[in-house]
Structure formats: structure tokens, C-alpha cells
Design a protein around this motif. Structure first.
Motif, mmCIF file in Angstrom:
data_model
loop_
_atom_site.group_PDB
_atom_site.id
_atom_site.type_symbol
_atom_site.label_atom_id
_atom_site.label_comp_id
_atom_site.label_asym_id
_atom_site.label_seq_id
_atom_site.Cartn_x
_atom_site.Cartn_y
_atom_site.Cartn_z
ATOM 1 N N ASN A 7 10.622 9.658 -3.121
ATOM 2 C CA ASN A 7 9.485 9.931 -2.400
ATOM 3 C C ASN A 7 8.605 8.891 -2.101
ATOM 4 N N VAL A 8 8.062 8.695 -0.819
ATOM 5 C CA VAL A 8 7.263 7.669 -0.356
ATOM 6 C C VAL A 8 5.715 8.242 0.000
ATOM 7 N N GLN A 9 4.647 7.273 -0.554
ATOM 8 C CA GLN A 9 3.218 7.939 -0.527
ATOM 9 C C GLN A 9 2.533 6.781 0.214
ATOM 10 N N LYS A 10 1.425 6.898 0.772
ATOM 11 C CA LYS A 10 0.416 5.876 0.754
ATOM 12 C C LYS A 10 -0.451 6.021 -0.604
ATOM 13 N N ASP A 11 -0.675 4.645 -0.788
ATOM 14 C CA ASP A 11 -1.479 4.544 -2.315
ATOM 15 C C ASP A 11 -2.296 3.321 -2.107
ATOM 16 N N GLU A 27 8.507 -0.019 2.824
ATOM 17 C CA GLU A 27 9.208 1.097 2.219
ATOM 18 C C GLU A 27 10.602 1.199 2.670
ATOM 19 N N THR A 51 -1.891 5.819 -8.469
ATOM 20 C CA THR A 51 -0.959 6.206 -9.550
ATOM 21 C C THR A 51 -0.938 5.105 -10.514
ATOM 22 N N HIS A 63 8.405 4.145 -10.512
ATOM 23 C CA HIS A 63 7.399 3.657 -9.375
ATOM 24 C C HIS A 63 7.539 2.358 -9.108
ATOM 25 N N GLN A 72 8.739 6.483 -5.290
ATOM 26 C CA GLN A 72 8.699 7.229 -6.645
ATOM 27 C C GLN A 72 10.231 7.909 -6.339
ATOM 28 N N ASP A 110 0.855 -1.308 -0.184
ATOM 29 C CA ASP A 110 -0.118 -0.048 -0.213
ATOM 30 C C ASP A 110 0.829 1.188 -0.031
ATOM 31 N N LYS A 111 2.207 1.158 -0.191
ATOM 32 C CA LYS A 111 2.956 2.313 -0.255
ATOM 33 C C LYS A 111 3.554 2.264 -1.841
ATOM 34 N N TYR A 153 5.575 -0.231 -5.831
ATOM 35 C CA TYR A 153 4.725 -0.539 -4.790
ATOM 36 C C TYR A 153 5.373 -1.496 -3.731
#
Length: 258
Positions: free
Chosen positions: A117-121, A100, A126, A94, A40, A36-37, A96
Motif C-alpha cells: 500500500n502506498v500513501q502520501k504522508d 514509490e 505514521t 513501513h 506499507q 513524502d510517500k 518512506y
């Protein structure tokens, strides 16, 4: 990882030409499985000209770096390579992942990796909404490839071609209002044909009704791209599918039409 399961297409990002590569292998295996992370990051390269895309030499260097990263990150547990795009002097990759920290730690050891860069997704927005090509993008890329094929065959794109567009509908009731719209709307065409019976070319394929529209067009301008975009939107409005176009001696007509 099988490159045959990578989707490649051209598009634009912030008005600049971009080349996308998307991994479509084993998506069901990883999507919704705690990955879920999204991590990028970018890799810089020297652009060849004002397009912002790399020269052949720079591209080879860039791809070598991409595969070095792929080898390291996909060796980690629960990591999925989503894709990358090349645009405006940089490639953005990118991935997943579930953990992370492991991915970031590996990337920090690579000197040409920047802007991590790390984001929740959680829903993989994306991947599905940005990286993965839309049906229209696929058809626009197919149009470019077909024009290149014609040029490679020695054809002059400024000549007038008989272009045949194909549409599929799962129900006959959806097909006829669509044909009425074509007839009454601002669509120029020579002939309009349709299948009177549902077509099923494969046993595991749902039957469909087909519409074919023929136009005379010159292919040396953006007009064919404008028609592709128009027909994609129009078919969607009537719950149909625009399949694409062929022309002249490249047409392989397999269906019996009225």
C-alpha cells in the motif's frame, strides 16, 4: 544501518499484543527531504499461541525475511526504513521514499510480501504518531524490564517494596503546585522529598528541580503500571516530567534532597 539506533518496545494494536521496532537513526537527514510517500506491506508468520506473536523458530524466519527486504530497499535512492511491528500473525513494515514505483517494483519480486500500500504522508504522521513510542509506552516497557530484573535476582514480587518515583521540573514554581496536588489528592505515599536547589548533572544539560515520592507497594499486580500511568499524566498536567521508578537495593540515589 545501525541496529543500536532502533527503538524496540511492546504495545498493543487493536487489543492484540504487538512488538514494535522503530528506526531513530538519521531522521533529520530524511524527514522533510521529498520523502513524502510511505510504502506499507505485510509479511505473514505462524503465531505461537493466542497472543498472535511468533514462536522463537518463526521469529528467526521472520527476521531473516525482514533483513532481506531491508537489504534490497535501502539500496534504492532516497528510501528510509521507518520501522515495523509484529502483531496478530503478521509483521507490517513501513518505508518512506521519494520514488514509490521503484520500491513497489522491488517488493513485487518478493513472494512473501503481501498487501502493498502506498500513501502520501507529508508530515510523517505514521512515524511520529503511530510507530514512535510515546513517553508513557517507554516507561511501561521500562517497568516490565525492571520487574523482570527483580525476578532474575530471585526477588519475590509479592513482597512489599519501597518504591521511589522521580519527577523533574524546569522551574521551582511548577514543582510546588505539583507537590500540593500529591498531598491533597488521592495519592498514597510514605515520604515526599524535593531538591531545594536546581540540579545540573551535565554541563550541556538544563538545570532542573527534582521531586521524589516513596510508596510501599507489592509488585505482583497491575498496580505499579497504574501508578506509572497516573504519574505520567499528572506530571504533564503540571508541566513536569515523570522520570520513572526504582526500588529497594536497585535505587542509586545521586541527589541531595530535603
Amino acid at each position: 544501518m545501525d541496529m543500536a539506533n532502533w527503538q524496540n518496545y511492546r504495545s498493543t494494536v487493536n487489543g492484540m499484543p504487538a512488538v514494535f521496532t522503530v528506526n531513530i537513526e538519521d531522521v533529520e537527514k530524511y524527514h522533510g527531504k521529498d520523502l513524502d510517500k510511505i510504502v506499507q506491506f505485510t509479511i505473514a508468520y505462524k503465531a505461537d499461541d493466542e497472543t498472535g506473536l511468533p514462536s522463537e523458530v518463526e521469529y528467526d524466519k521472520l527476521i531473516n525475511r525482514v533483513f532481506k527486504i531491508l537489504a534490497q530497499l535501502t539500496a534504492l535512492p532516497n528510501v528510509f526504513f521507518a520501522g515495523h511491528f509484529i502483531c496478530n500473525s503478521q509483521a507490517k513494515m513501513h518505508f518512506y521514499c521519494e520514488h514509490e514505483n521503484l520500491v513497489v517494483e522491488a517488493l513485487q519480486q518478493i513472494d512473501f510480501v503481501k498487501d502493498i500500500n502506498v500513501q502520501k504522508d507529508l508530515s510523517w504522521d505514521t512515524y511520529f504518531d503511530f510507530l514512535l513510542a510515546s513517553p508513557l509506552e517507554i516507561k511501561l516497557n521500562a517497568t516490565e524490564e525492571l520487574l523482570d530484573l527483580l525476578k532474575n535476582k530471585g526477588r519475590d514480587l509479592s513482597d512489599t517494596y519501597l518504591v521511589e518515583h522521580s519527577f523533574h521540573f524546569d522551574e521551582e514554581e511548577k514543582m510546588f503546585p505539583f507537590m500540593d496536588e500529591l498531598t491533597l489528592g488521592k495519592v498514597s505515599f510514605n515520604t515526599l522529598k524535593y531538591s531545594s536547589q536546581a540540579i545540573q548533572t551535565e554541563e550541556d544539560e538544563y538545570p532542573y528541580f527534582m521531586v521524589k515520592l516513596e510508596q510501599e507497594l507489592q509488585l505482583d499486580s497491575n498496580e505499579i503500571f497504574e501508578w506509572v500511568e497516573h504519574f505520567e499524566k499528572l506530571a504533564t498536567e503540571f508541566s513536569g516530567d515523570y522520570i520513572g521508578w526504582e526500588c529497594d537495593n536497585l535505587i542509586d540515589d545521586r541527589s541531595s534532597l530535603n
